[in-house]
Scaffold this motif. Structure first.
Motif, PDB file in Angstrom:
ATOM      1  N   ILE A   1      -7.084   1.088   5.699  1.00  0.00           N
ATOM      2  CA  ILE A   1      -7.288  -0.053   4.807  1.00  0.00           C
ATOM      3  C   ILE A   1      -7.925  -1.195   5.590  1.00  0.00           C
ATOM      4  CG2 ILE A   1      -5.412   0.574   3.237  1.00  0.00           C
ATOM      5  CD1 ILE A   1      -3.658  -1.524   4.646  1.00  0.00           C
TER       6      ILE A   1
ATOM      7  N   ILE B   1      -0.464  -5.656  -5.791  1.00  0.00           N
ATOM      8  CA  ILE B   1      -1.565  -4.954  -5.125  1.00  0.00           C
ATOM      9  C   ILE B   1      -2.806  -5.836  -5.043  1.00  0.00           C
ATOM     10  CG2 ILE B   1      -3.210  -3.039  -5.373  1.00  0.00           C
ATOM     11  CD1 ILE B   1      -0.815  -1.398  -6.521  1.00  0.00           C
TER      12      ILE B   1
ATOM     13  N   ARG C   1      -4.489  -7.676  -1.861  1.00  0.00           N
ATOM     14  CA  ARG C   1      -5.855  -7.263  -1.540  1.00  0.00           C
ATOM     15  C   ARG C   1      -6.761  -8.483  -1.383  1.00  0.00           C
ATOM     16  NH1 ARG C   1      -8.008  -2.404  -3.287  1.00  0.00           N
ATOM     17  NH2 ARG C   1      -6.736  -2.463  -5.178  1.00  0.00           N
TER      18      ARG C   1
ATOM     19  N   LYS D   1       0.807  -1.221   0.000  1.00  0.00           N
ATOM     20  CA  LYS D   1       0.000   0.000   0.000  1.00  0.00           C
ATOM     21  C   LYS D   1       0.840   1.271   0.000  1.00  0.00           C
ATOM     22  CE  LYS D   1      -3.975  -2.153   0.377  1.00  0.00           C
ATOM     23  NZ  LYS D   1      -4.968  -2.119  -0.714  1.00  0.00           N
TER      24      LYS D   1
END
Length: 197
Positions: A73, A105, A109, A23
């Motif tokens: 997040i 990413i 995620r 991030k």
């Protein structure tokens, strides 16, 4: 313009701290004349041993929660049994295709924002398809003996350099261990006058 600075990154897709790094590490590439030397590892490489992890996990989950709140997040931890090896092997294809950043990413995620098991091939294929990787090429990549051997070699290189965990950034003889050391990586790049501006 300054010479390009090579930044090695040792990374294990199972690490919550690699999730945090995914991030916040991109200014290293966006703001400086740097080149990422990608060094993923698999399995338990550069992580606490399984026995140590049993004790460490509750503390690292608390720590992860604190950092995640600060970054704004979500965190939904994946199954404890998740094996990151196939994700690491697949990252070589993403790098080859110029899709390493979205791969990192989106894989992190899927694992840490949604709690999916990235050791499962169907989960990996969902992520690969979402960033535009060819399904057949990706299946070949995650099962490639060559790619799995490269993961092992990366772990050996890490040991030779004195790397003890992930994420770790290495610039020449400078070793920066942890997502909370990214600011120091940026300071090092500034000191080397590697800024693009």
């Amino acid at each position: 313009m300054s010479a390009i600075v090579h930044v090695k990154l040792f990374f294990n897709f199972r690490s919550p701290y690699c999730y945090l790094a995914s991030k916040k590490m991109w200014p290293i590439l966006d703001d400086f004349n740097s080149r990422l030397l990608w060094r993923p590892v698999g399995g338990w490489d550069l992580r606490s041993t399984p026995d140590r992890a049993k004790t460490k996990m509750p503390l690292s989950r608390q720590d992860l929660g604190r950092f995640a709140r600060r970054l704004g997040i979500p965190v939904v931890p994946p199954p404890v049994s998740t094996d990151p090896t196939l994700a690491g092997a697949g990252s070589f294809l993403a790098e080859k295709k110029g899709l390493l950043r979205p791969y990192i990413i989106e894989m992190m995620r899927a694992e840490w924002s949604y709690g999916r098991d990235i050791g499962q091939e169907d989960v990996l294929l969902d992520v690969a398809a979402s960033i535009g990787l060819d399904r057949n090429e990706f299946v070949e990549a995650i099962h490639s003996t060559f790619n799995h051997e490269q993961l092992r070699k990366n772990a050996e290189e890490a040991v030779e350099l004195g790397v003890i965990g992930v994420p770790t950034f290495v610039i020449d003889d400078q070793v920066f261990w942890g997502q909370d050391r990214i600011d120091f990586v940026i300071d090092e790049l500034r000191e080397r006058r590697a800024s693009k501006i």
